[in-house]
Design an enzyme around this catalytic site. Structure first.
Site, PDB file in Angstrom:
ATOM      1  N   SER A  46       0.933  -1.068   0.122  1.00 36.64           N
ATOM      2  CA  SER A  46       0.213   0.193  -0.105  1.00 36.64           C
ATOM      3  C   SER A  46       0.862   1.233  -0.223  1.00 36.64           C
ATOM      4  CB  SER A  46      -0.895  -0.001   1.297  1.00 36.64           C
ATOM      5  OG  SER A  46      -0.125  -0.353   2.402  1.00 36.64           O
ATOM      6  N   ASP A  84       5.888  -6.803   2.615  1.00 35.10           N
ATOM      7  CA  ASP A  84       4.875  -7.349   1.714  1.00 35.10           C
ATOM      8  C   ASP A  84       5.564  -7.441   0.287  1.00 35.10           C
ATOM      9  OD1 ASP A  84       2.436  -8.047   0.860  1.00 35.10           O
ATOM     10  OD2 ASP A  84       1.737  -5.786   0.917  1.00 35.10           O
ATOM     11  N   LYS A 113       4.806 -11.370   3.680  1.00 35.47           N
ATOM     12  CA  LYS A 113       3.564 -11.449   3.081  1.00 35.47           C
ATOM     13  C   LYS A 113       3.530 -11.673   1.748  1.00 35.47           C
ATOM     14  CE  LYS A 113       0.010  -8.543   3.113  1.00 35.47           C
ATOM     15  NZ  LYS A 113      -0.560  -8.405   1.961  1.00 35.47           N
ATOM     16  N   GLU A 115       0.282 -12.440  -1.619  1.00 38.78           N
ATOM     17  CA  GLU A 115      -1.231 -12.399  -1.786  1.00 38.78           C
ATOM     18  C   GLU A 115      -1.586 -13.867  -2.652  1.00 38.78           C
ATOM     19  OE1 GLU A 115      -2.734  -8.938  -3.834  1.00 38.78           O
ATOM     20  OE2 GLU A 115      -1.809  -7.725  -2.221  1.00 38.78           O
ATOM     21  N   GLU A 182      -8.949 -10.201   3.446  1.00 38.17           N
ATOM     22  CA  GLU A 182      -9.576  -8.695   3.450  1.00 38.17           C
ATOM     23  C   GLU A 182     -10.766  -8.571   2.698  1.00 38.17           C
ATOM     24  OE1 GLU A 182      -6.333  -6.447   1.565  1.00 38.17           O
ATOM     25  OE2 GLU A 182      -7.849  -4.697   1.153  1.00 38.17           O
TER      26      GLU A 182
HETATM   27  O1  KIV Z   1      -0.383  -3.401   1.552  1.00 39.76           O
HETATM   28  C1  KIV Z   1      -0.943  -3.471   2.587  1.00 39.76           C
HETATM   29  O2  KIV Z   1      -0.820  -2.548   3.214  1.00 39.76           O
HETATM   30  C2  KIV Z   1      -1.936  -4.701   3.065  1.00 39.76           C
HETATM   31  C3  KIV Z   1      -2.507  -4.582   4.027  1.00 39.76           C
HETATM   32  C4  KIV Z   1      -3.540  -3.685   4.357  1.00 39.76           C
HETATM   33  C5  KIV Z   1      -3.215  -5.899   4.725  1.00 39.76           C
HETATM   34  O3  KIV Z   1      -1.630  -5.545   2.273  1.00 39.76           O
END
Ligand code: KIV
Length: 282
Positions: A46, A84, A113, A115, A182
């Site tokens: 994000s 992420d 993390k 997806e 989500e």
């Molecule tokens: O990129 C992000 O901030 C996210 C979260 C909001 C779960 O994946």
């Protein structure tokens, strides 16, 4: 302060205590979150939307993510830090997924993390086999926004709800330590949370998940482009920041700032000597 570990997160689920997670992208926010005792900090992709000004998360690169992970890491002593994996950093091959996950760990993360559901299981297995903890992310997955047809609630009909449940079970079997859910109906999130032995972290998934994550710029009211329904805004910093900047601009333009109070003074004697010195130079 004792560092938060995977065992602590798992124990929280078992005790029925909620896990707290927020996103951070720089040193000052990470430091503040760490100080107030947020359990886990996610350097989310994000980043692309709330900090770098992209229209979606798709343009975010590994280089950009790692730059911000390193800044966040400098502010974190206690929280469990998750990086992420950005779009196309893990989709192409297991080798690439492991290499990029490894780069996050070398930059100071405790886990990564990524997806996706069943389709990313081989990538998850490869990363976990390399000794790197993985947090899954299903339901609304912003990196697949084109395929999903927009930012909308997922799992609203039996077929897609069933697919999300199957994805959650497949991810748990693949070895993830937790799953972000989500933008799915709360009943579905509750069912998944009860079925899994690992923690679920909700965002737009209702009150029955084991934990909650939100984007820091959303809860502080800094990101003005849009605010999803699932966000609770705890402060309106955009207004405060704009007021502060306007006041600064006005005071500089009128000469009110800087005043002598914000200035440094030469001792009288030095000033007199300097003036005489300059006279001689003429
Ligand atoms: O990129 C992000 O901030 C996210 C979260 C909001 C779960 O994946």
């Amino acid at each position: 302060m004792k560092k938060v570990t995977l065992l602590d997160l798992q124990a929280k689920k078992q005790r029925g205590e909620k896990i707290t997670m927020l996103t951070a992208y720089d040193y000052p926010f990470a430091h503040l979150m760490d100080e107030v005792g947020i359990d886990t900090i996610l350097v989310g992709d994000s980043l692309g939307m709330v900090v770098l000004g992209y229209e979606s998360t798709l343009p975010v690169t590994m280089e950009e993510m790692l730059h911000h992970v390193k800044a966040v890491k400098r502010g974190v002593n206690r929280a469990f830090l998750i990086g992420d994996l950005p779009f196309m950093s893990y989709q192409a091959s297991e080798e690439e997924a492991v290499r990029n996950a490894g780069a996050f760990m070398k930059a100071g993360c405790d886990a990564v993390k990524l997806e996706g559901g069943k389709k990313v299981v081989p990538k998850i297995k490869a990363i976990v086999n390399a000794g790197i903890p993985v947090l899954g992310h299903i339901g609304l997955t912003p990196q697949s926004i084109s395929k999903l047809g927009g930012y909308r609630v997922q799992g609203r009909d039996i077929k897609s709800a069933r697919r999300i449940i199957e994805d959650a079970l497949a991810l748990e079997a693949a070895g993830v330590f937790g799953i972000v859910l989500e933008c799915i109906p709360y009943q579905l999130a509750k069912l998944i949370t009860e079925r899994l032995s690992i923690p679920t972290i909700g965002i737009g998934a209702g009150p029955y998940c084991d934990g909650q994550v939100l984007v820091i710029h959303d809860i502080l009211g800094i990101f003005e482009k849009f605010t999803p329904r699932f966000v609770k805004v705890y402060a309106n910093l955009a207004t405060q920041i704009k007021t502060a900047i306007k006041d600064y601009k006005k005071e500089v333009e009128t000469g009110e700032f800087p005043s002598l109070n914000h200035s440094y003074e030469l001792p009288e004697e030095t000033w007199e000597n300097l003036l005489q010195d300059i006279e001689k130079m003429k």
